[in-house]
Design a protein around this motif. Structure first.
Motif, mmCIF file in Angstrom:
data_model
loop_
_atom_site.group_PDB
_atom_site.id
_atom_site.type_symbol
_atom_site.label_atom_id
_atom_site.label_comp_id
_atom_site.label_asym_id
_atom_site.label_seq_id
_atom_site.Cartn_x
_atom_site.Cartn_y
_atom_site.Cartn_z
ATOM 1 N N MET A 240 -46.469 -23.390 17.382
ATOM 2 C CA MET A 240 -46.181 -24.487 16.461
ATOM 3 C C MET A 240 -44.689 -24.588 16.180
ATOM 4 S SD MET A 240 -47.468 -25.416 12.682
ATOM 5 C CE MET A 240 -48.981 -26.303 12.692
ATOM 6 N N LEU A 241 -44.059 -23.446 16.054
ATOM 7 C CA LEU A 241 -42.605 -23.433 15.831
ATOM 8 C C LEU A 241 -41.898 -24.131 16.995
ATOM 9 C CD1 LEU A 241 -40.013 -22.534 14.386
ATOM 10 C CD2 LEU A 241 -40.252 -20.300 15.494
ATOM 11 N N THR B 56 -51.178 -30.649 7.861
ATOM 12 C CA THR B 56 -50.120 -31.585 8.233
ATOM 13 C C THR B 56 -49.316 -31.971 6.998
ATOM 14 O OG1 THR B 56 -51.668 -32.463 9.825
ATOM 15 C CG2 THR B 56 -49.700 -33.771 9.421
ATOM 16 N N LEU C 183 -42.443 -27.818 16.985
ATOM 17 C CA LEU C 183 -41.661 -28.401 15.896
ATOM 18 C C LEU C 183 -40.197 -28.581 16.334
ATOM 19 C CD1 LEU C 183 -41.809 -29.341 12.962
ATOM 20 C CD2 LEU C 183 -41.391 -27.004 12.243
ATOM 21 N N ILE D 246 -46.788 -29.300 5.923
ATOM 22 C CA ILE D 246 -45.624 -29.261 6.833
ATOM 23 C C ILE D 246 -44.723 -30.468 6.585
ATOM 24 C CG2 ILE D 246 -44.905 -29.377 9.248
ATOM 25 C CD1 ILE D 246 -46.155 -26.878 9.054
ATOM 26 N N HIS E 236 -43.799 -20.951 6.168
ATOM 27 C CA HIS E 236 -45.215 -21.110 6.525
ATOM 28 C C HIS E 236 -45.738 -20.139 7.572
ATOM 29 C CE1 HIS E 236 -45.454 -24.755 4.193
ATOM 30 N NE2 HIS E 236 -44.472 -25.314 4.876
ATOM 31 N N PHE E 237 -44.867 -19.367 8.234
ATOM 32 C CA PHE E 237 -45.307 -18.614 9.414
ATOM 33 C C PHE E 237 -46.516 -17.719 9.117
ATOM 34 C CE2 PHE E 237 -45.259 -15.960 13.144
ATOM 35 C CZ PHE E 237 -44.847 -16.850 14.130
ATOM 36 N N ARG F 83 -52.224 -20.615 7.331
ATOM 37 C CA ARG F 83 -52.916 -21.843 7.748
ATOM 38 C C ARG F 83 -52.317 -22.996 6.956
ATOM 39 N NH1 ARG F 83 -57.289 -21.357 10.792
ATOM 40 N NH2 ARG F 83 -58.146 -23.376 10.232
ATOM 41 N N VAL F 84 -51.804 -23.972 7.687
ATOM 42 C CA VAL F 84 -51.137 -25.080 7.002
ATOM 43 C C VAL F 84 -51.747 -26.417 7.405
ATOM 44 C CG1 VAL F 84 -48.878 -24.058 6.578
ATOM 45 C CG2 VAL F 84 -49.379 -25.019 8.825
ATOM 46 N N ALA G 231 -40.534 -22.273 9.374
ATOM 47 C CA ALA G 231 -41.294 -21.085 9.774
ATOM 48 C C ALA G 231 -41.230 -20.039 8.670
ATOM 49 C CB ALA G 231 -40.740 -20.531 11.080
ATOM 50 N N PHE H 210 -49.624 -21.584 11.479
ATOM 51 C CA PHE H 210 -48.233 -21.782 11.894
ATOM 52 C C PHE H 210 -47.829 -20.579 12.740
ATOM 53 C CE2 PHE H 210 -44.326 -24.248 10.647
ATOM 54 C CZ PHE H 210 -43.474 -23.615 11.527
ATOM 55 N N ASP H 211 -47.863 -20.767 14.054
ATOM 56 C CA ASP H 211 -47.558 -19.656 14.959
ATOM 57 C C ASP H 211 -46.331 -20.015 15.811
ATOM 58 O OD1 ASP H 211 -48.573 -21.637 16.513
ATOM 59 O OD2 ASP H 211 -50.336 -20.512 17.205
#
Ligand code: GDP
Length: 298
Positions: free
Chosen positions: A32-33, A68, A36, A71, A61-62, A65-66, A58, A28-29
């Protein structure tokens, strides 16, 4: 084959589909934010709400490693948390008749919703009367009569073009005389002529208050899920025209997921009393925040 984009849930569009959710694990970087945020905005959650929801995700999870699935779960929880306070059935009062004014733009599903509500209340042992207050649309009056017959509820009408306020007044007298529990009043939804509409609604309210200063006890705004972001401006407009006390969102049985309800809940906090899930008389359901969140996230 991949499902069509609009039929995928939010996360389907963000992360793609995979038979093995672990295969989709990624960090989650910032990228990805950002996606989203974009996905939430595209799903009609509104910019402000989207940014906040994405930021909350974020926070959880920021840098990790997540999958699907993770999330999805956090997002659904976040949406359900926003929606829980507004998931409230229409309040019932001891007052007889309880006057329910139904407003909304033409085509939003007012007539259908009134028919469904009448049927539900009748099934719950209430006596119901409907007033066909959109006296300018002969077709609307006829449609309402069809729904009244289906629900087994009388529909009071007035000649085409006559004053909706006097129909509402007569309907109150009649509902009172009959000891009816509920009076559902349909109204016109011609937004093209806002001044007329404003005066018409104001007059209906003024006139029914002559019989009962607390009426209307509920003012329901009916919104069509397929109009997306438009619902926001409709709420704003109708709040100026009438004292909206609750919402019904129709047409949630189609591809529209009603993401705008999240923006509405966030901005206005109006209760969502029910959702329309089809064209039949029983296709009106209570609003369930968790079910809604899971369907939205997909
Ligand atoms: P009004 O002009 O606001 O009174 O809207 P109507 O009640 O006439 O509804 C407009 C159209 O939407 C009609 O074809 C209805 O059958 C349809 N409709 C209303 N509610 C729903 C719903 O929850 N789901 C679906 N699929 N169609 C609906």
């Amino acid at each position: 084959p991949e499902p069509e984009p609009e039929k995928q849930g939010l996360l389907g569009r963000l992360l793609g589909r995979s038979a093995d959710p672990e295969a989709k694990r990624r960090v989650f970087d910032d990228a990805m934010l950002e996606s989203l945020e974009e996905v939430l905005i595209a799903a009609d959650l509104g910019v402000e709400t989207s940014l906040r929801v994405a930021a909350n995700l974020a926070e959880a999870h920021f840098g990790k490693r997540v999958s699907t699935e993770e999330i999805k779960q956090t997002l659904a929880q976040e949406v359900a948390r926003i929606m829980e306070p507004v998931a409230k059935p229409m309040p019932l009062y001891a007052k007889r008749p309880q006057v329910v004014l139904v407003v909304g733009v033409n085509g939003s599903g007012k007539t259908t919703t009134i028919g469904k509500l009448a049927s539900q209340f009748k099934a719950a042992g209430k006596s119901v009367v409907i007033a066909a207050g959109d006296t300018f649309r002969a077709a609307a009056v006829e449609q309402l009569q069809v729904w009244g017959d289906r629900a087994g509820v009388p529909v009071l009408t007035a000649p085409e073009g006559s004053d909706p306020a006097s129909l509402a007044f007569d309907a109150m007298a009649k509902a009172e005389a009959e000891g009816a529990d509920l009076l559902l009043i349909d109204t016109a939804g011609r937004l093209q002529n806002r001044q007329d509409l404003m005066e018409e609604l104001a007059k209906i309210v003024r006139v029914i208050r002559k019989r009962d200063p607390d009426a209307p006890h509920n003012t329901l705004l009916v919104l069509d899920a397929t109009t997306g972001q438009n619902a926001l401006s409709q709420v704003e407009t109708f709040q100026k025209l009438a004292d909206v006390s609750g919402l019904v969102m129709t047409k949630l049985d189609g591809t529209a997921k009603g993401g705008v309800l999240v923006a509405l809940a966030d901005r206005f906090g109006l209760p969502i009393h029910a959702i329309g899930i089809g064209e039949q008389i029983d296709d009106l359901a209570p609003f369930d925040p968790e079910e809604f969140a899971v369907a939205l996230v997909g």
